[in-house]
Motif scaffolding. Structure first.
Motif, PDB file in Angstrom:
ATOM      1  N   ARG A   1      33.002  17.157  69.132  1.00  0.00           N
ATOM      2  CA  ARG A   1      33.481  16.438  68.419  1.00  0.00           C
ATOM      3  C   ARG A   1      34.870  15.575  69.146  1.00  0.00           C
ATOM      4  O   ARG A   1      35.250  16.136  70.230  1.00  0.00           O
ATOM      5  CB  ARG A   1      34.435  17.005  67.184  1.00  0.00           C
ATOM      6  CG  ARG A   1      33.407  17.835  66.301  1.00  0.00           C
ATOM      7  CD  ARG A   1      33.871  18.557  65.565  1.00  0.00           C
ATOM      8  NE  ARG A   1      35.189  18.234  64.788  1.00  0.00           N
ATOM      9  CZ  ARG A   1      35.780  19.335  64.165  1.00  0.00           C
ATOM     10  NH1 ARG A   1      35.341  20.476  63.920  1.00  0.00           N
ATOM     11  NH2 ARG A   1      36.985  18.942  63.586  1.00  0.00           N
ATOM     12  N   PRO A   2      35.035  14.246  68.565  1.00  0.00           N
ATOM     13  CA  PRO A   2      36.104  13.570  69.502  1.00  0.00           C
ATOM     14  C   PRO A   2      37.472  14.182  69.335  1.00  0.00           C
ATOM     15  O   PRO A   2      37.710  15.081  68.461  1.00  0.00           O
ATOM     16  CB  PRO A   2      36.340  12.415  68.739  1.00  0.00           C
ATOM     17  CG  PRO A   2      34.889  12.321  67.839  1.00  0.00           C
ATOM     18  CD  PRO A   2      34.548  13.604  67.746  1.00  0.00           C
ATOM     19  N   ARG A   3      38.498  14.169  70.389  1.00  0.00           N
ATOM     20  CA  ARG A   3      39.507  14.672  70.396  1.00  0.00           C
ATOM     21  C   ARG A   3      40.501  14.414  69.009  1.00  0.00           C
ATOM     22  O   ARG A   3      41.193  15.386  68.593  1.00  0.00           O
ATOM     23  CB  ARG A   3      40.365  14.072  71.664  1.00  0.00           C
ATOM     24  CG  ARG A   3      40.128  14.989  73.116  1.00  0.00           C
ATOM     25  CD  ARG A   3      41.059  14.448  73.618  1.00  0.00           C
ATOM     26  NE  ARG A   3      42.120  15.371  73.857  1.00  0.00           N
ATOM     27  CZ  ARG A   3      42.691  16.036  75.002  1.00  0.00           C
ATOM     28  NH1 ARG A   3      42.213  15.904  76.089  1.00  0.00           N
ATOM     29  NH2 ARG A   3      43.697  16.908  74.850  1.00  0.00           N
ATOM     30  N   TRP A   4      40.305  13.242  68.640  1.00  0.00           N
ATOM     31  CA  TRP A   4      41.204  13.069  67.506  1.00  0.00           C
ATOM     32  C   TRP A   4      40.728  13.844  66.226  1.00  0.00           C
ATOM     33  O   TRP A   4      41.613  14.486  65.391  1.00  0.00           O
ATOM     34  CB  TRP A   4      41.423  11.629  67.138  1.00  0.00           C
ATOM     35  CG  TRP A   4      40.101  10.945  66.590  1.00  0.00           C
ATOM     36  CD1 TRP A   4      38.991  10.498  67.244  1.00  0.00           C
ATOM     37  CD2 TRP A   4      39.703  10.767  65.532  1.00  0.00           C
ATOM     38  NE1 TRP A   4      37.993  10.013  66.496  1.00  0.00           N
ATOM     39  CE2 TRP A   4      38.470  10.212  65.291  1.00  0.00           C
ATOM     40  CE3 TRP A   4      40.105  11.479  64.212  1.00  0.00           C
ATOM     41  CZ2 TRP A   4      37.639  10.050  64.017  1.00  0.00           C
ATOM     42  CZ3 TRP A   4      39.267  11.127  63.099  1.00  0.00           C
ATOM     43  CH2 TRP A   4      38.037  10.497  63.107  1.00  0.00           C
ATOM     44  N   ARG A   5      39.368  14.096  66.313  1.00  0.00           N
ATOM     45  CA  ARG A   5      38.949  14.905  65.121  1.00  0.00           C
ATOM     46  C   ARG A   5      39.149  16.448  65.149  1.00  0.00           C
ATOM     47  O   ARG A   5      39.362  16.952  64.419  1.00  0.00           O
ATOM     48  CB  ARG A   5      37.303  14.704  65.013  1.00  0.00           C
ATOM     49  CG  ARG A   5      37.182  13.248  64.544  1.00  0.00           C
ATOM     50  CD  ARG A   5      35.571  13.226  64.066  1.00  0.00           C
ATOM     51  NE  ARG A   5      35.493  14.295  62.839  1.00  0.00           N
ATOM     52  CZ  ARG A   5      34.392  14.150  62.105  1.00  0.00           C
ATOM     53  NH1 ARG A   5      33.322  13.493  62.557  1.00  0.00           N
ATOM     54  NH2 ARG A   5      34.382  15.030  61.124  1.00  0.00           N
ATOM     55  N   GLN A   6      39.090  16.763  66.557  1.00  0.00           N
ATOM     56  CA  GLN A   6      39.720  18.236  66.924  1.00  0.00           C
ATOM     57  C   GLN A   6      41.033  18.362  66.308  1.00  0.00           C
ATOM     58  O   GLN A   6      41.440  19.395  65.800  1.00  0.00           O
ATOM     59  CB  GLN A   6      39.366  18.727  68.120  1.00  0.00           C
ATOM     60  CG  GLN A   6      37.956  18.692  68.874  1.00  0.00           C
ATOM     61  CD  GLN A   6      37.923  18.800  69.967  1.00  0.00           C
ATOM     62  OE1 GLN A   6      38.754  18.620  70.883  1.00  0.00           O
ATOM     63  NE2 GLN A   6      36.630  19.416  70.530  1.00  0.00           N
ATOM     64  N   ARG A   7      41.949  17.470  66.831  1.00  0.00           N
ATOM     65  CA  ARG A   7      43.450  17.696  66.191  1.00  0.00           C
ATOM     66  C   ARG A   7      43.666  17.629  64.852  1.00  0.00           C
ATOM     67  O   ARG A   7      44.303  18.241  64.173  1.00  0.00           O
ATOM     68  CB  ARG A   7      44.306  16.573  66.885  1.00  0.00           C
ATOM     69  CG  ARG A   7      44.393  16.727  68.522  1.00  0.00           C
ATOM     70  CD  ARG A   7      45.173  15.699  69.293  1.00  0.00           C
ATOM     71  NE  ARG A   7      45.173  15.962  70.419  1.00  0.00           N
ATOM     72  CZ  ARG A   7      46.162  16.019  71.333  1.00  0.00           C
ATOM     73  NH1 ARG A   7      47.219  15.224  70.954  1.00  0.00           N
ATOM     74  NH2 ARG A   7      46.133  16.207  72.679  1.00  0.00           N
ATOM     75  N   VAL A   8      42.791  16.571  64.269  1.00  0.00           N
ATOM     76  CA  VAL A   8      43.279  16.534  62.634  1.00  0.00           C
ATOM     77  C   VAL A   8      42.485  17.981  61.963  1.00  0.00           C
ATOM     78  O   VAL A   8      43.294  18.536  61.437  1.00  0.00           O
ATOM     79  CB  VAL A   8      42.268  15.474  62.100  1.00  0.00           C
ATOM     80  CG1 VAL A   8      42.199  15.484  60.598  1.00  0.00           C
ATOM     81  CG2 VAL A   8      42.973  14.115  62.464  1.00  0.00           C
ATOM     82  N   SER A   9      41.586  18.424  62.536  1.00  0.00           N
ATOM     83  CA  SER A   9      41.051  19.593  62.235  1.00  0.00           C
ATOM     84  C   SER A   9      42.062  20.816  62.288  1.00  0.00           C
ATOM     85  O   SER A   9      42.144  21.681  61.574  1.00  0.00           O
ATOM     86  CB  SER A   9      39.639  19.981  62.693  1.00  0.00           C
ATOM     87  OG  SER A   9      39.121  21.211  62.420  1.00  0.00           O
TER      88      SER A   9
END
Length: 185
Positions: free
Chosen positions: A54-62
């Motif tokens: 997953r993209p980094r921003w999605r990992q951070r949001v998750s």
């Protein structure tokens, strides 16, 4: 519980939450009913593993959402915030449906906001995506004549909605003005 190995600052917050006794799932595979994520390994190769990450921003949001959900007060506050934000976007979208523009797009976006927290919204969003995709594929398979007719019907429908909206909400009858202009010039 195994320590989470995501890079960056969220690790500190995850470790602190784990020390306080909160279980923090960091991947969708940790949720019931979802398959565990495939990490590539020896069978997938590095190209396949890189494509599935997953993209980094999605990992951070998750990770951020998982941290909020780990706290009982945060979980309730998140549900309330998501409910209000989704309702606001859906309400604006519903108000804009009769007008040309992004009415339905905003309704679907509001449904996507609700889908972050509510299972019924996730199911409805999946249903909507599936039907829009099936409709699009059906239209692509039709002949050029059928596509032209569908486009013309859509254009007539949107034009009628715009005309009626202007006539009854703002009191501007565009058709009468156009006919008057053509008769006098």
């Amino acid at each position: 519980m195994d320590p989470v190995t995501l890079p960056g600052a969220p690790n500190v917050a995850l470790r602190a939450a784990e020390k306080r006794g909160y279980g923090v799932p960091n991947e969708h595979g940790d949720r019931p009913g979802r398959p565990a994520p495939d990490r590539g390994g020896s069978s997938g190769g590095t190209a396949l593993a890189a494509r599935r990450e997953r993209p980094r921003w999605r990992q951070r949001v998750s990770t951020t959402l998982a941290l909020i959900r780990a706290n009982p007060t945060g979980r309730v506050a998140l549900k309330i915030f998501i409910a209000i934000a989704g309702a606001l976007v859906v309400t604006i979208g519903l108000a804009l449906i009769p007008l040309p523009g992004p009415g339905w797009l905003l309704v679907i976006a509001g449904l996507g906001i609700w889908a972050v927290e509510f299972h019924w919204a996730r199911r409805l969003l999946t249903f909507t995506r599936r039907h829009v995709h099936n409709w699009t594929e059906w239209v692509k398979r039709q002949s050029l004549t059928v596509r032209f007719v569908l486009g013309a019907v859509g254009l007539v429908f949107v034009s009628t909605v715009v005309w009626l909206s202007l006539k009854y909400s703002l009191g501007i009858d565009v058709v009468a003005r156009a006919l008057h202009y053509l008769a006098t010039h």
